[in-house]
Every structure is written in C-alpha cells, then in structure tokens.
Design an enzyme around this catalytic site. Structure first.
Site, PDB file in Angstrom:
ATOM      1  N   ASN A  61       0.545   4.708  11.422  1.00  0.00           N
ATOM      2  CA  ASN A  61       0.586   5.089  10.020  1.00  0.00           C
ATOM      3  C   ASN A  61       1.205   3.967   9.188  1.00  0.00           C
ATOM      4  O   ASN A  61       2.063   3.223   9.650  1.00  0.00           O
ATOM      5  CB  ASN A  61       1.325   6.418   9.817  1.00  0.00           C
ATOM      6  N   GLU A  63       2.722   3.705   5.375  1.00  0.00           N
ATOM      7  CA  GLU A  63       3.082   4.416   4.143  1.00  0.00           C
ATOM      8  C   GLU A  63       3.022   3.496   2.935  1.00  0.00           C
ATOM      9  O   GLU A  63       3.000   2.269   3.058  1.00  0.00           O
ATOM     10  CB  GLU A  63       4.495   4.999   4.275  1.00  0.00           C
ATOM     11  N   CYS A  72      -3.184   7.108   7.794  1.00  0.00           N
ATOM     12  CA  CYS A  72      -2.754   7.752   9.023  1.00  0.00           C
ATOM     13  C   CYS A  72      -3.072   6.878  10.239  1.00  0.00           C
ATOM     14  O   CYS A  72      -3.974   6.035  10.195  1.00  0.00           O
ATOM     15  CB  CYS A  72      -3.460   9.094   9.180  1.00  0.00           C
ATOM     16  N   GLU A  74      -4.504   7.776  13.056  1.00  0.00           N
ATOM     17  CA  GLU A  74      -5.858   8.028  13.563  1.00  0.00           C
ATOM     18  C   GLU A  74      -6.894   7.248  12.765  1.00  0.00           C
ATOM     19  O   GLU A  74      -7.825   6.672  13.335  1.00  0.00           O
ATOM     20  CB  GLU A  74      -6.175   9.528  13.500  1.00  0.00           C
ATOM     21  N   CYS A 105      -3.848  15.393  10.571  1.00  0.00           N
ATOM     22  CA  CYS A 105      -4.053  16.066   9.282  1.00  0.00           C
ATOM     23  C   CYS A 105      -5.532  16.454   9.168  1.00  0.00           C
ATOM     24  O   CYS A 105      -6.367  16.026   9.967  1.00  0.00           O
ATOM     25  CB  CYS A 105      -3.640  15.149   8.137  1.00  0.00           C
ATOM     26  N   CYS A 108      -7.977  13.476   8.935  1.00  0.00           N
ATOM     27  CA  CYS A 108      -8.171  12.763  10.202  1.00  0.00           C
ATOM     28  C   CYS A 108      -8.964  13.599  11.194  1.00  0.00           C
ATOM     29  O   CYS A 108      -9.728  13.054  11.994  1.00  0.00           O
ATOM     30  CB  CYS A 108      -6.829  12.339  10.789  1.00  0.00           C
TER      31      CYS A 108
END
Length: 152
Positions: A61, A63, A72, A74, A105, A108
């Site tokens: 990830n 940010e 993310c 994935e 999420c 993803c």
C-alpha cells in the site's frame, strides 16, 4: 589424472530475480509489506500474486495525505503483473499487521476478479502467522464481470 565433473544447476526465472532464493507468495508479501508507505495510518499491507506463468508479483500500500489518492497492496501487485505483460492470476496472498486476517477492500476484490477466476485461492494473513484461505468468488459473490457488457 583427476576426472572433470560437470553439473547443471537449474534455477527458475523467479529464483534468479530473487538472487537465487525461491520466494513463496508468503515470503514475497511479507517482504514487500516492509516497503509500504503508510505514514498516516501506519497500517502496512503486502500482497503477492502468482500469474498463470508462475511468476510472482508483489505490491504494497502507498498512502497519500489526500486519502482517496492512495493505492492498495493488491492493486500494486496487479499493476506489476500487467506491466510485465501478463493478465491472469492463479493465487493471491495478502498480509497485514492486524489481530485477524484482513480481507481486500471492495475495489481490490473487483480488481482480483478482473484477472482471476472465481476459484482462485486467496490467503489472508497476519504478520503473526494467522491465515484464512478463501477464494475470489467467496470474497466477491455476484461479481460484475465482462458478461454484463456483452451487448455493449
């Protein structure tokens, strides 16, 4: 007179790319998780996927202070796979530092469904070793897929 002996060592492309060390999906996800950029949440996630060719791709990830602009783990792994010219995944491993395994999420889950079949194994894990095995189909029942676009 001494005899000469020759031998061949066969290493997979993945082992060569990882300096001769065969990386499992778990190892790849744990390793890349450490590289996550998570200065705001401190919630680092690592993901590794195996493509149809057997190659392993990983992502973490990333940010951003404007939260919706982050990516993310994935999605990063999928982007690496696609950038390498592949479009099909056969296994997924996601790891985070949490009390229990964390599922992807919703976005993803849809991304995984785009590149993997419903029966593709997804292992969700914690850094402490807890694991939960599921599938893309179980994570995203009733997925929106290409069949919904057939008349377009």
């Amino acid at each position: 007179m001494p005899r000469s002996v020759s031998f061949r060592v066969c290493l997979s492309d993945q082992m060569i790319k990882n300096w001769g060390i065969a990386m499992t999906l778990k190892d790849a996800a744990l390793s890349v998780r450490e590289k996550a950029y998570a200065p705001y949440s401190n919630f680092k996630v690592g993901a590794a996927i195996r493509s149809a060719s057997g190659e392993v791709y990983s992502g973490c990830n990333v940010e951003n202070v404007a939260y919706p602009e982050g990516t993310c783990a994935e999605a990063g792994a999928i982007a690496a796979m696609v950038a390498a010219g592949e479009q099909s995944l056969t296994e997924v491993y996601v790891v985070a530092s949490s009390p229990q395994p964390v599922p992807p999420c919703g976005g993803c889950r849809q991304k995984l469904a785009e590149f993997g079949g419903r029966d593709v194994k997804v292992t969700l894990a914690t850094v402490d070793g807890a694991e939960l095995e599921t599938t893309i189909g179980d994570l995203l029942p009733g997925a929106f897929d290409a069949s919904h676009m057939e008349d377009v």
